[in-house]
Design an enzyme around this catalytic site. Sequence first.
Site, mmCIF file in Angstrom:
data_model
loop_
_atom_site.group_PDB
_atom_site.id
_atom_site.type_symbol
_atom_site.label_atom_id
_atom_site.label_comp_id
_atom_site.label_asym_id
_atom_site.label_seq_id
_atom_site.Cartn_x
_atom_site.Cartn_y
_atom_site.Cartn_z
ATOM 1 N N GLU A 13 0.785 -1.045 -0.038
ATOM 2 C CA GLU A 13 -0.045 0.016 -0.026
ATOM 3 C C GLU A 13 0.764 1.278 -0.103
ATOM 4 O O GLU A 13 2.106 1.276 0.099
ATOM 5 C CB GLU A 13 -1.000 0.109 1.106
ATOM 6 N N HIS A 14 0.343 2.322 -0.407
ATOM 7 C CA HIS A 14 1.000 3.664 -0.172
ATOM 8 C C HIS A 14 1.473 3.823 1.117
ATOM 9 O O HIS A 14 1.007 3.498 2.112
ATOM 10 C CB HIS A 14 0.027 4.919 -0.443
ATOM 11 N N ALA A 15 2.943 4.478 0.999
ATOM 12 C CA ALA A 15 3.408 4.803 2.196
ATOM 13 C C ALA A 15 2.737 5.838 2.969
ATOM 14 O O ALA A 15 2.171 6.704 2.415
ATOM 15 C CB ALA A 15 4.842 5.504 1.858
ATOM 16 N N ALA A 35 2.913 0.588 -4.039
ATOM 17 C CA ALA A 35 1.901 1.496 -4.526
ATOM 18 C C ALA A 35 2.364 2.795 -5.192
ATOM 19 O O ALA A 35 1.793 3.641 -6.086
ATOM 20 C CB ALA A 35 0.938 1.689 -3.889
ATOM 21 N N ASP A 36 3.453 3.239 -4.524
ATOM 22 C CA ASP A 36 4.084 4.502 -4.706
ATOM 23 C C ASP A 36 4.874 4.596 -6.188
ATOM 24 O O ASP A 36 5.323 5.737 -6.641
ATOM 25 C CB ASP A 36 5.054 5.123 -3.794
#
Length: 572
Positions: A213-215, A223-224
Amino acid sequence: MIEYTERYFRGLDLWSLGVDEAFVNATVGGLRGYYLYSLSDECDKCPYTKIREIKPKNDDDNVFKVDVSRKLGFKIFDRDVGKYAFDNESFVCQFDANLGEFGVYDLTVDDTIARHCSLETAKTPVNIYLPFLTIALLALALITILKCGLKFYRRASPPEVPLTAASPTNSSASGQPNESRKPRLQSLDTFRGIAIMLMIFVNSGGGHYWWIEHATWNGLHVADLVFPWFLFIMGVCIPISLRSQMSRNVPRKSILANVAVRSFKLFCIGLCLNSISGPQMANLRLFGVLQRFGVAYFVVSAIHLYCYSEGAQFQSRFAKPNVDILRLWKHWIVMGGIVFIYLLVIFLAPVPGCPSGYFGPGGKHLMVMHPNCTGGIAGYLDRIILGVSHLYQHPTARYVYDTQAFDPEGAFGCLPTLLQVFLGLQCGVLILTHTGVSARIRRMSAWGVVLGLIGGILCGFSKNEGWIPINKNLWSLSYVMVTASLAFFLLLICYVLIDVKRFWSGNPFLYAGMNAIILYVGHTIFHHMLPWHWRIGLMNTHFMLMCEALWNTVLWNGIAYYLFKKKIFYSL
């Protein structure tokens, strides 16, 4: 093998736990109550946050759930010190713990033994990475079955089928270049396909692993990588798509008009997608992924149209090998000016109630010193220009740092995004200028190394302590450099494997890359519908969530293959 746990333990219903959750059973030895505070390892320079009161009466009230996705620190106080506990507060005990999913833990506080605290494992947690092994074995078995079936089908087919498949028409449809025209670099479509498939996977949850998932704020997770890679490959394609028009002396105003129309379409589609939950104009999110695509595509294309001069000759010993860079010297001046202005603003522009040069998450960061300064000047300008109600209301930092609304695709962040697209444009000019394989490999490798080093220096090769941390939310300069570096290396790998050595055809990502906009819009619209998404049972394990995300990704890739076979290709 599939992250399973029995349902009941000590009367606790373990199936009521969510993914990455565990039970803590607190016991107090004595007659007084205590207060439990925790701090996630992800929250940088934060105070401890109150979880609950631990009552002296040991009953069900002292059994509670905790999120165990990250390492936790605990502090226990003999009084309520408020929502946050700061370093100057005296405490009973303090300890760190790596808790696991579906585990049960006994927390004991005994003030009769010199205020003794302990945390012991009553039930061992499950291994959350077993799903990777399980899914890999299932995928291997499925691929084996499909290959055996295809082999049997080919043997059973009449002789005419291979001849037909080898015809020029079918060869073209299968993605092989036509001999009568210049071969298309399939590595570009494959790169784009990898990005769109990765986007669908992470948007589908990615198995709910934190590193996918995003940081939360600073840092770089899987995800980034998606969005900057999309922007990079768009930049690569700008000089390739505009070259033929410029060489045919099409008026630049006409080309720019077409670019403006395409950018406008991207912005409008993005605006429509933001209204899926309801077109309330009072709180409609104005910016988003496609909006930033549209802005960056228009600006960088305009710079290229009016600054590029392919006819310029560079014959010196130094200049000739670097002609791809020198042909963009005007571009570099313009982009250098944009970056310089951007840096002046983020470091020097004053923000009411906030220190200059602050680009942290606000909230409880830095011991709640700047709670209303989320994103520093970037967040402030977006709130002024767009209005708080028109920003993204659920940023990743909100649930860790208790921050306010912040838009990771806001208006101010478009400035460093222009550099991201321009670095892709530089790669595209490199491909057009240097036709030799070795020259392309050397230069793409050099760009990857240099940009990676610059990004590392800017962030101090650390997550939170550098001059400019890697931050997708702010689209920081170090983030641009590092993701562009990785994009150069990924494109280089695809180029060597697909277009040079031909070890790989680019499948299955090739088909997705040819219809990326259809997949993006379709995935966004049908995100919560059958057959793309489904719920079976509790859906509280990484295994089930990973299966759902992979199913969604594979299904959209199958749709891309169908469109490819039907020769349906759409671009704005």
